[in-house]
Design an enzyme around this catalytic site. Structure first.
Site, short mmCIF file in Angstrom:
data_model
loop_
_atom_site.label_atom_id
_atom_site.label_comp_id
_atom_site.label_asym_id
_atom_site.label_seq_id
_atom_site.Cartn_x
_atom_site.Cartn_y
_atom_site.Cartn_z
N CYS B 88 0.53 -1.50 -0.07
CA CYS B 88 0.18 -0.11 0.10
C CYS B 88 0.76 1.15 0.17
CB CYS B 88 -0.86 0.01 1.39
SG CYS B 88 -1.82 -1.43 1.21
N SER B 89 1.90 1.11 0.73
CA SER B 89 2.76 2.42 0.90
C SER B 89 3.52 2.49 -0.36
CB SER B 89 3.91 2.23 2.03
OG SER B 89 3.04 2.00 3.17
#
Lengths: 191, 196
Positions: B88-89
């Site tokens: 996600c990051s």
């Protein structure tokens, strides 16, 4: 029954070997050691091939084949905020080298887009007007060999007679590019 | 031998799927949950349907509704599983440098997670200044994710992309393997289709 046991044992061995290999590779290339061997995707445009002094035959190349005394590797990702922020600084470094007749043919830079497709590498290249070649590493193959480092990570390699030696290996932005370049020139014994 | 083949495939998949390149922007603050079940929800919408409307609070302080964009903009909804996790990051920061691609396709991006606003604020601050709205589907927990059918059994969302046109119709759905980042070219291709 024997076949089943043999099959499961083979699978367990593969898991074990994969873990051992993974652990062995899970450190960044240290200074003073040869760069691990790796096959990078050959650029498909003539300008980049000319910059690296490579022939267009084949699909891959090795760092030791680059026609230069020093190769700076930038391990980055289009998806990495720090890499995005560092892009102008790396471009300045590239300009500094290209505008110096004594270094132009001796020092080359390539970026390795960890987990990035060719399209993603191209998007980053256009966005930041990167002049040096960026090589996609979609399946993280190179990134794994490089010890799965966080990004951006810079490695500089001295090439002598087809052999490589890591002369810089560090996580994070380059900061002062004049000092960085001077340090590399000194480490590689360039005049 | 069948069992061996399955096990070998799992091994190959593990080593191929678990890779990610963490940006130093997040230092050592990314929690790695390990390899997760690729998809863990049942989709409730399909291409050609009107997307479920939603209204959520953004980290910018605005309240954003899907309806706000009707007849004005195409909308890409990007659900990601959770803040401070590896893939996600490494997804939204990429979208952050292609605002021009969204603009040229008359589209906006809405990022949604089931995290609360303070968590999203802290996490996205590491990505630099984002040009798109980041919305919190925290409370009632995961209501919007559930309405699309992308709420996983552990309360996180799928890694999912929905392209919704100006009429509110869903034009593209990618419920992605949670362990992998969607390829940018696939989304761009779908955005470009909206103009044809």
């Amino acid at each position: 029954m024997f076949k089943k046991i043999f099959g499961l044992a083979t699978a367990m061995l593969v898991i074990f070997m994969a873990n051992v290999t993974g652990a062995a590779e899970n450190t960044a290339p240290p200074v003073g050691r040869p760069l691990p061997e790796m096959e990078l995707l050959l650029p498909n445009n003539s300008g980049e091939l000319k910059y690296l002094g490579l022939r267009s035959s084949g699909k891959t190349f090795q760092i030791s084949q680059i026609k230069a005394r020093i190769v700076i590797l930038q391990i980055y990702s289009m998806y990495c905020p720090y890499c995005q922020a560092e892009a102008p600084n790396v471009n300045r470094l590239s300009g500094l080298i290209e505008n110096n007749p004594a270094l132009k043919d001796q020092v080359k830079i390539i970026g390795i887009g960890a987990g990035n497709t060719a399209f993603e590498v191209g998007t980053y290249k256009r966005k930041y007007a990167v002049a040096f070649p960026l090589i996609p590493d979609e399946d993280f193959k190179i990134h794994k060999i490089m010890g799965e480092v966080r990004t951006p990570y810079f490695i500089a390699v001295k090439i002598t007679g087809g052999h490589t030696e890591v002369i810089y290996s560090r996580l994070g932005a380059l900061e002062n590019i004049d000092l960085f370049l001077a340090g590399l020139v000194r480490s590689a014994g360039l005049k | 031998m069948k069992k061996t083949a399955i096990l070998l495939a799992l091994v190959v998949c593990f080593f191929a799927c678990s890779a990610y390149a963490a940006s130093d922007a997040f230092k050592n603050n990314i929690y790695n949950p390990g390899e997760l079940q690729p998809i863990d929800s049942v989709l409730k919408v399909k291409v050609g349907q009107i997307a479920p409307d939603f209204t959520l609070k953004s980290i910018s302080g605005k309240t954003v509704s899907l309806q706000d964009f009707r007849d004005r903009k195409n909308v890409v909804v990007s659900f990601v599983p959770a803040a401070w996790t590896p893939v996600c990051s490494d997804q939204w920061p990429g979208y952050n440098i292609i605002a021009d691609i969204f603009t040229s396709n008359d589209s906006v991006l809405l990022g949604i997670t089931v995290d609360n606003i303070p968590t999203l604020f802290s996490w996205t601050n590491q990505m630099g200044k984002l040009w798109f709205e980041v919305l919190s589907d925290f409370w009632p927990h995961g209501t919007v994710a559930a309405s699309f059918g992308v709420l996983r059994s552990d309360g996180t969302a799928e890694r999912a992309l929905f392209v919704i046109d100006k009429k509110g119709l869903i034009r593209y759905i990618d419920i992605h393997n949670i362990n992998q980042r969607p390829r940018l070219e696939d989304l761009v291709r779908e955005l470009e289709k909206l103009n044809k």
